[in-house]
Design an enzyme around this catalytic site. Sequence first.
Site, PDB file in Angstrom:
ATOM      1  N   TYR A 273       5.079   5.448  14.902  1.00  0.00           N
ATOM      2  CA  TYR A 273       3.746   4.572  14.857  1.00  0.00           C
ATOM      3  C   TYR A 273       2.466   5.511  15.312  1.00  0.00           C
ATOM      4  O   TYR A 273       1.785   5.581  14.710  1.00  0.00           O
ATOM      5  CB  TYR A 273       3.757   3.304  15.656  1.00  0.00           C
ATOM      6  CG  TYR A 273       2.588   2.374  15.495  1.00  0.00           C
ATOM      7  CD1 TYR A 273       2.305   1.559  14.409  1.00  0.00           C
ATOM      8  CD2 TYR A 273       1.736   2.332  16.526  1.00  0.00           C
ATOM      9  CE1 TYR A 273       1.412   0.963  14.240  1.00  0.00           C
ATOM     10  CE2 TYR A 273       0.557   1.533  16.528  1.00  0.00           C
ATOM     11  CZ  TYR A 273       0.479   0.736  15.433  1.00  0.00           C
ATOM     12  OH  TYR A 273      -0.852  -0.093  15.282  1.00  0.00           O
TER      13      TYR A 273
ATOM     14  N   VAL B  56       1.019  -1.167  -0.063  1.00  0.00           N
ATOM     15  CA  VAL B  56      -0.083   0.027  -0.191  1.00  0.00           C
ATOM     16  C   VAL B  56       0.822   1.188  -0.033  1.00  0.00           C
ATOM     17  O   VAL B  56       0.333   2.151  -0.169  1.00  0.00           O
ATOM     18  CB  VAL B  56      -1.084  -0.123   1.099  1.00  0.00           C
ATOM     19  CG1 VAL B  56      -2.082  -0.891   1.185  1.00  0.00           C
ATOM     20  CG2 VAL B  56      -0.195   0.165   2.656  1.00  0.00           C
TER      21      VAL B  56
ATOM     22  N   LYS C 262      -0.562   6.947  13.139  1.00  0.00           N
ATOM     23  CA  LYS C 262      -1.804   6.549  13.249  1.00  0.00           C
ATOM     24  C   LYS C 262      -2.660   8.043  13.726  1.00  0.00           C
ATOM     25  O   LYS C 262      -3.971   7.610  13.797  1.00  0.00           O
ATOM     26  CB  LYS C 262      -1.976   5.432  14.457  1.00  0.00           C
ATOM     27  CG  LYS C 262      -1.401   4.189  14.155  1.00  0.00           C
ATOM     28  CD  LYS C 262      -2.065   3.558  13.126  1.00  0.00           C
ATOM     29  CE  LYS C 262      -2.014   2.159  12.585  1.00  0.00           C
ATOM     30  NZ  LYS C 262      -2.806   1.731  11.628  1.00  0.00           N
TER      31      LYS C 262
ATOM     32  N   ASN D 223      -6.260  -1.232   6.765  1.00  0.00           N
ATOM     33  CA  ASN D 223      -5.990  -2.183   7.896  1.00  0.00           C
ATOM     34  C   ASN D 223      -4.262  -2.298   7.810  1.00  0.00           C
ATOM     35  O   ASN D 223      -3.497  -2.407   8.968  1.00  0.00           O
ATOM     36  CB  ASN D 223      -6.403  -3.504   8.058  1.00  0.00           C
ATOM     37  CG  ASN D 223      -5.778  -4.431   9.022  1.00  0.00           C
ATOM     38  OD1 ASN D 223      -5.765  -4.386  10.445  1.00  0.00           O
ATOM     39  ND2 ASN D 223      -4.959  -5.321   8.677  1.00  0.00           N
TER      40      ASN D 223
ATOM     41  N   ALA E  88       2.480   8.631  15.280  1.00  0.00           N
ATOM     42  CA  ALA E  88       2.439   9.887  14.405  1.00  0.00           C
ATOM     43  C   ALA E  88       1.500   9.434  13.111  1.00  0.00           C
ATOM     44  O   ALA E  88       0.628  10.135  12.768  1.00  0.00           O
ATOM     45  CB  ALA E  88       3.532  10.331  14.100  1.00  0.00           C
TER      46      ALA E  88
END
Length: 246
Positions: free
Chosen positions: A154, A63, A158, A89, A156
């Site tokens: 991580y 992705v 999310k 996800n 940042a």
Amino acid sequence: MLTGKVALVTGAGRGIGRQIALTLAGYGADVIVNYNGSKEKAEEVAAQIAAMGRKAVAVQCSVADYEACGKMITDMLAAFGHIDILVNNAGITRDNLVIKMTEEDFDAVINTNLKGTFNTMKHMYRPFLKQKAGRIINLSSVSGVLGNAGQANYAASKAGVIGLTKSMARELASRSITVNAVAPGFIDTDMTQAMTDTAKEATLAQIPLKRVGTPEDIAETVAFLASDKAAYITGQVISVDGGMAM
């Protein structure tokens, strides 16, 4: 509840993504099982969905690769005719204190978790507009809500997913397209099972419900947001964390 719908779930070969794919199929959806490196596991998920009587295909795509995302979505629209549900996800971690974190580790997490979410939404933007319908559910994290030492990259990424979710919800609401985020807490997956017992105990002490969550807890929330029952919910962040972020 989701009969006739087609869902694209990224990072669906294992963990929470796997359970989301299976749960959506259980509610009647056909599922595009995206994966990056877990080919065999993704194909197993697709086979399980096919055994339910639903249509499923495992599709490899990072992705983080904008062009590859575009090709995947173009190909899947041609194969399935439409995509009604997008679940972002796919995610990675490269945990470390900032003083020890490399630029490469920071960029890798941002590119997959945040840019990857943008990439799929960007390529699904016009198809959703043409349909005047759609459901987008983005996976954030309790770390993106509260922050977490050793997870600056991580957290940042999310937290960025939350801002992206709210902005997209405002852009798409007039076309009856909803965009929401789910923020899991401490969930029983391969990632959390690899933690030390000390780390697990420290995390558990922060959870008011005093138990670890399950992939099913997350998947059922995603399925609800993907359904017509959630038609009047958009721009929201649903924390599924046992009360950690109260």
